[in-house]
Every structure is written in C-alpha cells, then in structure tokens.
Design a protein around this motif. Structure first.
Motif, short mmCIF file in Angstrom:
data_model
loop_
_atom_site.label_atom_id
_atom_site.label_comp_id
_atom_site.label_asym_id
_atom_site.label_seq_id
_atom_site.Cartn_x
_atom_site.Cartn_y
_atom_site.Cartn_z
N VAL A 239 0.84 -1.19 0.00
CA VAL A 239 0.00 0.00 0.00
C VAL A 239 0.88 1.25 0.00
O VAL A 239 1.80 1.36 0.81
N ARG A 240 0.57 2.14 -0.91
CA ARG A 240 1.18 3.47 -0.93
C ARG A 240 0.07 4.49 -0.77
O ARG A 240 -0.96 4.41 -1.46
N SER A 241 0.23 5.44 0.15
CA SER A 241 -0.83 6.42 0.37
C SER A 241 -0.23 7.81 0.57
O SER A 241 0.87 7.95 1.12
N ARG A 242 -0.97 8.80 0.12
CA ARG A 242 -0.63 10.20 0.38
C ARG A 242 -1.91 10.92 0.79
O ARG A 242 -2.88 10.94 0.04
N LEU A 243 -1.89 11.48 1.99
CA LEU A 243 -3.09 12.09 2.57
C LEU A 243 -2.95 13.60 2.62
O LEU A 243 -1.86 14.14 2.76
N TYR A 244 -4.11 14.27 2.54
CA TYR A 244 -4.20 15.72 2.71
C TYR A 244 -5.36 16.00 3.65
O TYR A 244 -6.47 15.51 3.44
N LEU A 245 -5.10 16.77 4.70
CA LEU A 245 -6.16 17.14 5.62
C LEU A 245 -6.81 18.44 5.16
O LEU A 245 -6.12 19.36 4.72
N ARG A 246 -8.12 18.49 5.29
CA ARG A 246 -8.85 19.75 5.08
C ARG A 246 -8.91 20.55 6.38
O ARG A 246 -8.99 21.78 6.36
N ALA A 247 -8.94 19.83 7.49
CA ALA A 247 -9.05 20.45 8.81
C ALA A 247 -8.41 19.52 9.83
O ALA A 247 -8.05 18.38 9.52
N GLY A 248 -8.26 20.03 11.05
CA GLY A 248 -7.62 19.24 12.09
C GLY A 248 -8.47 18.05 12.53
O GLY A 248 -9.70 18.07 12.42
N VAL A 249 -7.80 17.02 13.01
CA VAL A 249 -8.47 15.83 13.54
C VAL A 249 -7.89 15.52 14.91
O VAL A 249 -6.75 15.89 15.22
N ALA A 250 -8.67 14.84 15.74
CA ALA A 250 -8.18 14.44 17.06
C ALA A 250 -7.31 13.20 16.96
O ALA A 250 -6.25 13.12 17.58
N THR A 251 -7.77 12.20 16.19
CA THR A 251 -7.04 10.94 16.07
C THR A 251 -7.03 10.51 14.61
O THR A 251 -8.08 10.20 14.05
N LEU A 252 -5.85 10.52 14.02
CA LEU A 252 -5.68 10.09 12.63
C LEU A 252 -5.18 8.65 12.66
O LEU A 252 -4.05 8.38 13.08
N GLY A 253 -6.02 7.71 12.22
CA GLY A 253 -5.69 6.29 12.29
C GLY A 253 -5.17 5.77 10.96
O GLY A 253 -5.91 5.68 9.98
N ILE A 254 -3.88 5.42 10.92
CA ILE A 254 -3.23 4.93 9.71
C ILE A 254 -3.26 3.40 9.69
O ILE A 254 -3.05 2.74 10.70
N ALA A 255 -3.54 2.83 8.52
CA ALA A 255 -3.59 1.37 8.33
C ALA A 255 -4.53 0.70 9.32
O ALA A 255 -4.16 -0.27 10.00
N PRO A 256 -5.77 1.17 9.42
CA PRO A 256 -6.67 0.61 10.43
C PRO A 256 -7.17 -0.79 10.07
O PRO A 256 -7.39 -1.12 8.90
N LEU A 257 -7.34 -1.60 11.09
CA LEU A 257 -7.90 -2.95 10.99
C LEU A 257 -9.11 -3.04 11.90
O LEU A 257 -9.09 -2.55 13.03
N THR A 258 -10.16 -3.69 11.42
CA THR A 258 -11.42 -3.80 12.16
C THR A 258 -11.80 -5.26 12.29
O THR A 258 -11.81 -5.99 11.30
#
Length: 508
Positions: A239-258
């Motif tokens: 997996v290759r990813s590039r993220l851009y935030l529009r606004a702030g977040v409290a918890t940014l979860g990378i590579a999440p598993l459920t």
C-alpha cells in the motif's frame, strides 16, 4: 461571492482533472494522477454526493438486496482469459453511495466502466432499470485461482466506505481493513472516509499481481492510494498512500484494521456451546525499540481505549493465532480459518502509538475491535502526509516473534479460591527459544503491574503434556474502580525468552 470566486479556479481544476482521468489520453496513468486530484479536492470544501437511488432500489429489504447478484459470466476479463477477473456490487439497501470504477488499459489510458443492468440477475425483485442510467457501483471484488487452478475464488473485496478484505489460500473472510480512520477515539464522533473512485490496471496474461488505485474523500481529508495485490498462501497488499487534511483531527488512524471479539478462552461465555467466537484473538506489536508485545482481545463492559507508544514501529496486526477447530466448534463460521493481518511499515514512521479500541458487543454480527497507527505529528491542512506499508493476510503460517509467544491466556480459579479483589491468570508460551531449553532449565517469570496493582504470586514451569511453558500470576487490585495494567514474559538469566504478554484488568 468573494469566497465563491476564490473557489472557482480550484473547482475548475478538480473538475478538469476528473474529466481528464475519466477520458483517458496518451499519458500513462499512475499514482501521481490520483494524487493531483486528491490535492486539488483537499483545497475545496467537502461536497457530499447526492444519493439518487431509483425508487425501486430505495425500499429493498435485506433479503431482496441479497437477491441481486452479478452474473459470473459477465466478469470483466473473463472472456480474455486473464488470471484476474472483476465482478461488481449493485447499489441498494445500506449500499447507497455510488463509486466510479475505471479500467486502466494496457496502454495506460483510462476507460470508465459503465453500469449495465444486463450484467446483474435481479432474482425475484420487481425492478425497472431501463431509466436508471449510469448508477455507478457499490464496490467490486477481484477473483483469482487462489486454491486450485480450475476455479477463480474471491481474492479481495472493496465495499463500503474505505473498507476492504482479502484472503490467502484456504482462508475464510474475517477481519476487514480500511484506508483511513478518523476520530475512532478522542474526537466528537467518528468520521468514515470513503473510496469514491477506483482505477484498476488491466493485468497481463501472465500477471501474478494486480494494481488498484483509489481516491479517498471525507469532510476532513482526501487521499491517493495504490494497492498492489499479490495472491498466495499469504496474500500481500503493498500500500502506498498520500493524505491531505482539510481540517484538524483528534485521532488520525493509519492502516486501520477492524475485527470482532465476542468471547474466548480468556473470557468464556455462559450458556454458549462454542468455546470461542472471534475473528481475531489478539493485537501483536513489534516496537521500534525491539520489543514484541501481545495483548489478548476482550469484549469489555464499556468502551476501552489502550495504546502502545513507540518510534518507527516494525509492525502491528490483529491476529487469529488459535487455528484449531476444537477451539470454536463452529462448522459454519470456520473461525479457525479467519486470517490474521500483519502491517509492516515501509520507511520510518516516526513517533506515535499503536492504538486499540475495544467496545462491547452482544453478538458476533458486530465488529467491536479497531487497531491503527496514530502519528504524533500530522501536517497542516493541505500539506501531504505519506505512508507506505505491506499488509499480509496470513493463515496457519503467520508472523511470530523470533523467540517465543503466547498460545493461550486464561483467567479464573483452579482448586484454590481467589480473593474478591484478586485476579488469577494462566498464560502458555511456546517458540524456538523455549524448545531449545534443557528439561531442568531455570526459567524466571518477569511480571509487573501498574500503580493500581500488586503482584501476589508468580510461577513458571514446563507442561509435561505438550512441552510448552506455563506462566501463572495472581494480582491484587488496590482500587477496584480503576484499571490495572499487567506485563509478563519468561526469562532465563538476563535473556528474554518470549514476547511480552500484556493485559488490562477493567475497572469494576
């Protein structure tokens, strides 16, 4: 009007990029094209796509929706005899948000895949698709001859928000992965980003991998993703990813598993004939400092968030270690065949934490476990954030610590009574470091409790019946209204023989 005039050039840019990608051209399509689109969209306010389901799809019941099936003989690339095939999911019931799907041709051009009702069998449903137009799809699945050369099994499914699931050889669907998690814990409510558009590269006639590009969107983030899927005994997704935030977040979860955990050996369920019911039985973490951690999952009495801080983690995953049918006795669910999923970061991820969110579930139909990486530092809105990692969907052969690991964790009394303010644990370990020990080896249990616990008794001994080593510990809670953190491993002299088993006693 001033705000609108400032946004118009960006709106035109995003629209132009989308039109260019959909129309194709002489360029060779790739990750950078999706990245440009994600960056342009991140500079704009989020727009929720209208849900324009036709009336005869809006009111479908669960069973009616399940009666709509893609026709196998219409699978993309089947007529060409390619090793991979694509099938598509119809919109309806809970799947109401359309995604756009494109094929990237052998020349690198983009060809939009138009919705065609003739490729679906509507069963007993009374629907009239003549005026639906290009609805789009709910998602898609990839088929490949995974288990035998004469039949193409389901390999991976992308369906709903940013969820996807994959299988290795002789596995059964269990836990899911996601592209991104936002404020699963710590915020004012979880936000679920969506993959809104996919570009799937047409495979060669002898291909052993498939490349999928995806655009992710949500109110506070956009992202470009590339998945390189390699089927096998353990199916791998790079997996290759590039993220851009529009606004702030409290918890940014990378590579999440459920995943799902209802009950297990560490938390038996009265009245249930099945000894264990879970898709995963523990969280494993390989820290950047060289420690291996194992936390058995629980079904808590109320939502529970714990985490493990580290720098540049070597890996983490939700694992299904127990792969014996006798542990589950479920002939339909086949929990012993559910995959473990191991995340192996590429490059330095910096400082952060692996966070585990567990909340109560009354039955096995609800996923109640989420694990992900949370970076300590995230960029300002509009600035890129890159993460690359390898996901392995593993079966009987799976990632293990190099020395020793826990095979089961149990709680409860034996012959002797356990005081009301005490908890008794029995943890079994195995592994090459333990197997190499002489019969009379001096093995020491190393156990610690947080400030709210006092370790009353510990023991370590070899089990004559199977050669494994057993650690027992009894801990007393000081304040029953507060949690107790526990850590334990086996040691010979000054050398750790096993991973660190870690658990939490919930507040009363």
């Amino acid at each position: 009007m001033q705000l609108l005039s400032r946004s118009l050039p960006l709106l035109r840019l995003a629209a132009g990029l989308a039109a260019c990608l959909a129309a194709g051209g002489s360029f060779a399509f790739g990750f950078d094209d999706v990245d440009r689109l994600a960056k342009a969209k991140a500079a704009l306010p989020h727009v929720t796509a209208p849900l324009n389901l036709p009336p005869d799809l809006r009111g479908l019941s669960y069973d009616q929706y399940r009666d709509i099936r893609f026709k196998p003989d219409q699978a993309m690339w089947r007529a060409d005899g390619l090793p991979f095939e694509l099938a598509f999911f119809h919109l309806g019931k809970h799947q109401t948000a359309p995604v756009r799907i494109h094929e990237v041709t052998s020349s690198g051009a983009v060809r939009h895949i138009t919705f065609d009702p003739k490729t679906f069998d509507y069963g007993k449903n009374k629907v009239n698709p003549a005026n639906w137009g290009d609805l789009g799809f709910a998602g898609f699945r990839v088929h490949y001859a995974l288990n035998k050369p004469t039949y193409k099994d389901e390999l991976v499914v992308f369906l709903g928000a940013s969820y996807f699931r994959a299988l290795g050889r002789d596995q059964h669907y269990g836990l899911s992965a996601r592209g991104l998690a936002i404020d699963t814990a710590g915020g004012k409510g979880e936000e679920f980003p969506r993959f809104t558009e996919f570009w799937i590269e047409r495979p060669a006639s002898n291909a052993t991998s498939l490349v999928v590009h995806a655009l992710l969107e949500s109110p506070r983030a956009t992202g470009a993703y590339q998945f390189t899927l390699r089927p096998g005994e353990s199916t791998v997704a790079d997996v290759r990813s590039r993220l851009y935030l529009r606004a702030g977040v409290a918890t940014l979860g990378i590579a999440p598993l459920t995943s799902m955990f209802q009950h297990g050996e560490n938390q038996p369920r009265a009245g249930e004939f099945r000894p264990e019911v879970h898709d995963s039985d523990g969280l494993m973490v390989a820290t950047g400092e060289g420690e291996w951690l194992w936390r058995p999952l629980i079904n808590p009495s109320k939502p529970l968030v714990t985490s493990f801080a580290t720098r540049d983690p070597k890996g983490f995953g939700l694992m299904q270690r127990d792969r014996a049918f006798a542990s589950y006795e479920d002939t339909e669910a086949s929990y012993e065949r559910r995959p473990s999923t191991w995340i192996e970061p590429k490059g330095a991820w910096g400082a952060g934490r692996v966070e585990l969110f567990q909340w109560p579930t009354a039955d096995e139909t609800n996923d109640n476990i989420v694990a992900y990486w949370v970076p300590d530092t995230v960029p300002a809105p509009g600035q890129p954030l890159d993460f690359a990692y390898r996901m392995s969907f593993q079966g009987d052969v799976q990632q293990r610590p190099p020395t020793g690991w826990a095979t089961q964790s149990r709680t409860g009394r034996g012959f002797a009574e356990v005081a009301a303010d005490e908890v008794n644990y029995v943890v079994d370990f195995t592994g090459p470091a333990l197997d190499a020990l002489p019969h009379d080896a001096a093995v020491k249990p190393v156990v610690s409790a947080g400030p709210n616990g006092r370790v009353v008794e510990t023991n370590a001994y070899r089990i004559a019946a199977n050669g494994a080593w057993r650690l027992t510990l009894r801990v007393r809670r000081i304040d029953a209204t507060q949690p107790v953190e526990l850590r334990a491993f086996l040691q010979q002299s000054t050398h750790a023989l096993t991973e660190t088993w870690t658990s939490i006693i919930q507040p009363a």
